[in-house]
Design a protein around this motif. Structure first.
Motif, PDB file in Angstrom:
ATOM      1  N   SER A   7       0.827  -1.209   0.000  1.00 50.26           N
ATOM      2  CA  SER A   7       0.000   0.000   0.000  1.00 50.26           C
ATOM      3  C   SER A   7       0.858   1.254   0.000  1.00 50.26           C
ATOM      4  O   SER A   7       0.574   2.218  -0.722  1.00 50.26           O
ATOM      5  CB  SER A   7      -0.928  -0.003   1.218  1.00 50.26           C
ATOM      6  OG  SER A   7      -1.801  -1.102   1.184  1.00 50.26           O
TER       7      SER A   7
ATOM      8  N   GLU B 129      -4.220   2.263  -4.951  1.00 43.73           N
ATOM      9  CA  GLU B 129      -4.462   1.269  -3.903  1.00 43.73           C
ATOM     10  C   GLU B 129      -5.503   0.227  -4.317  1.00 43.73           C
ATOM     11  O   GLU B 129      -5.768  -0.710  -3.558  1.00 43.73           O
ATOM     12  CB  GLU B 129      -4.948   1.965  -2.623  1.00 43.73           C
ATOM     13  CG  GLU B 129      -3.983   2.953  -2.020  1.00 43.73           C
ATOM     14  CD  GLU B 129      -2.717   2.293  -1.499  1.00 43.73           C
ATOM     15  OE1 GLU B 129      -2.809   1.156  -1.022  1.00 43.73           O
ATOM     16  OE2 GLU B 129      -1.647   2.928  -1.587  1.00 43.73           O
ATOM     17  N   VAL B 130      -6.082   0.384  -5.491  1.00 41.40           N
ATOM     18  CA  VAL B 130      -7.159  -0.512  -5.926  1.00 41.40           C
ATOM     19  C   VAL B 130      -6.760  -1.988  -5.884  1.00 41.40           C
ATOM     20  O   VAL B 130      -7.546  -2.824  -5.413  1.00 41.40           O
ATOM     21  CB  VAL B 130      -7.658  -0.106  -7.328  1.00 41.40           C
ATOM     22  CG1 VAL B 130      -8.559  -1.186  -7.924  1.00 41.40           C
ATOM     23  CG2 VAL B 130      -8.419   1.209  -7.243  1.00 41.40           C
TER      24      VAL B 130
ATOM     25  N   ILE C 232      -7.048  -3.193  -2.351  1.00 39.84           N
ATOM     26  CA  ILE C 232      -8.445  -3.262  -1.910  1.00 39.84           C
ATOM     27  C   ILE C 232      -9.117  -4.514  -2.450  1.00 39.84           C
ATOM     28  O   ILE C 232      -9.834  -5.226  -1.730  1.00 39.84           O
ATOM     29  CB  ILE C 232      -9.205  -2.004  -2.361  1.00 39.84           C
ATOM     30  CG1 ILE C 232      -8.623  -0.760  -1.687  1.00 39.84           C
ATOM     31  CG2 ILE C 232     -10.693  -2.123  -2.049  1.00 39.84           C
ATOM     32  CD1 ILE C 232      -9.200   0.553  -2.179  1.00 39.84           C
TER      33      ILE C 232
ATOM     34  N   VAL D 132      -7.805  -7.627  -0.578  1.00 35.63           N
ATOM     35  CA  VAL D 132      -8.356  -7.712   0.780  1.00 35.63           C
ATOM     36  C   VAL D 132      -9.801  -8.196   0.739  1.00 35.63           C
ATOM     37  O   VAL D 132     -10.213  -9.049   1.540  1.00 35.63           O
ATOM     38  CB  VAL D 132      -8.249  -6.354   1.489  1.00 35.63           C
ATOM     39  CG1 VAL D 132      -9.044  -6.358   2.789  1.00 35.63           C
ATOM     40  CG2 VAL D 132      -6.795  -6.011   1.768  1.00 35.63           C
ATOM     41  N   LEU D 133     -10.596  -7.667  -0.185  1.00 37.35           N
ATOM     42  CA  LEU D 133     -11.998  -8.068  -0.285  1.00 37.35           C
ATOM     43  C   LEU D 133     -12.132  -9.558  -0.569  1.00 37.35           C
ATOM     44  O   LEU D 133     -12.977 -10.242   0.018  1.00 37.35           O
ATOM     45  CB  LEU D 133     -12.699  -7.266  -1.383  1.00 37.35           C
ATOM     46  CG  LEU D 133     -12.932  -5.776  -1.107  1.00 37.35           C
ATOM     47  CD1 LEU D 133     -13.532  -5.094  -2.323  1.00 37.35           C
ATOM     48  CD2 LEU D 133     -13.836  -5.585   0.101  1.00 37.35           C
TER      49      LEU D 133
ATOM     50  N   TYR E  89      -7.570  -2.221 -11.315  1.00 36.94           N
ATOM     51  CA  TYR E  89      -8.646  -3.121 -10.884  1.00 36.94           C
ATOM     52  C   TYR E  89      -8.448  -4.503 -11.497  1.00 36.94           C
ATOM     53  O   TYR E  89      -8.586  -5.533 -10.815  1.00 36.94           O
ATOM     54  CB  TYR E  89      -9.997  -2.540 -11.289  1.00 36.94           C
ATOM     55  CG  TYR E  89     -11.186  -3.353 -10.829  1.00 36.94           C
ATOM     56  CD1 TYR E  89     -11.622  -3.283  -9.512  1.00 36.94           C
ATOM     57  CD2 TYR E  89     -11.874  -4.190 -11.712  1.00 36.94           C
ATOM     58  CE1 TYR E  89     -12.722  -4.020  -9.079  1.00 36.94           C
ATOM     59  CE2 TYR E  89     -12.965  -4.931 -11.290  1.00 36.94           C
ATOM     60  CZ  TYR E  89     -13.386  -4.839  -9.980  1.00 36.94           C
ATOM     61  OH  TYR E  89     -14.463  -5.576  -9.553  1.00 36.94           O
TER      62      TYR E  89
END
Length: 257
Positions: free
Chosen positions: A119, A175-176, A179, A182-183, A231
């Motif tokens: 990150s 940071e996508v 993220i 993590v999801l 993404y």
């Protein structure tokens, strides 16, 4: 006579955590302040480096202005503080990690630490992308579309505000992948659902770009396109990382921790 062998109460444990949190916050703030003091003599040079993309695009004889009496002092100080925070950020994150690590399980530590490092690197990469690619492109475009006879100049405080907003937009955009990972890893959203959400992500990317960038097509594409690509990178990496541990294995590790 009191029994000193009794374990600490829940209230004592809570107070000890608060004391530790206070100590680590003080250490983090002191680190930023010490770095800022070291950078203070070069505050004007730091602002000049930050303003270089705009200055290079100004027309012949153009310059930046200060409409606030104390702006010529405060704005370079703000830049020096921002740079000091970035330099001290690894130590600040270490203090955060040292505070939360004792409460994490082994498999959580293996996930959190790489994600924190990634990150930080991605956020700095996003800021660098904005500084070296986006700013020269946007400012060059603005200089060309300025009407004839209009002196295109900006206040140094407004310029700093624009730069900070853009840095945050591109830093968060980069940071996508984290993220997405993590999801998926935490089992919050399944990977196939994130894949099916691509059309909405693309539309959302251009909406975000329209909000956080100047009203020109070039800068909007320079934010929206990396967001979509990042993404996709997150989806690609999430395939290899996978979701969290099976419930039985996670429960077994909690009992042995």
């Amino acid at each position: 006579m009191s029994d000193t062998s009794q374990p600490p109460s829940q209230e004592d444990s809570f107070i000890s955590h608060l004391i530790e949190l206070r100590d680590r916050l003080i250490r983090a703030i002191l680190a930023v302040v010490i770095v800022f003091i070291c950078l203070f003599p070069w505050a004007k040079e730091l602002y000049a480096a930050l303003a270089q993309p705009l200055i290079a695009s100004l027309p012949q004889g153009g310059q930046m202005i200060a409409t606030d009496v104390v702006g010529v002092f405060l704005v370079p100080m703000k830049v020096a503080m921002m740079v000091a925070f970035l330099i001290a950020l690894p130590y600040v994150l270490y203090q955060v990690w040292a505070f939360i690590a004792p409460g994490l399980y082994a498999h959580e530590k293996r996930l959190v630490l790489p994600l924190v490092v990634a990150s930080l690197l991605l956020f700095v990469l996003g800021m660098s992308f904005a500084y070296f690619l986006v700013f020269p492109t946007v400012f060059g475009f603005m200089a060309k579309v300025a009407p004839e006879g209009v002196a295109w100049m900006t206040d140094i405080d407004k310029y700093l505000s624009f730069v900070m907003t853009t840095f945050m937009a591109f830093g968060v955009t980069f940071e996508v992948p984290v993220i997405v990972i993590v999801l998926v890893r935490m089992g919050i959203v399944e990977l196939h659902k994130l894949k099916s959400a691509r059309p909405y992500v693309i539309v959302g990317a251009f909406i975000i770009a329209a909000v956080f960038t100047p009203p020109d097509v070039v800068s909007q594409f320079m934010l929206a396109v990396p967001l979509c690509l990042l993404y996709e990178l997150g989806l690609f990496l999430a395939r290899f990382i996978g979701s969290g541990k099976p419930e039985g294995e996670a429960e077994s590790e909690k009992k042995t921790a």
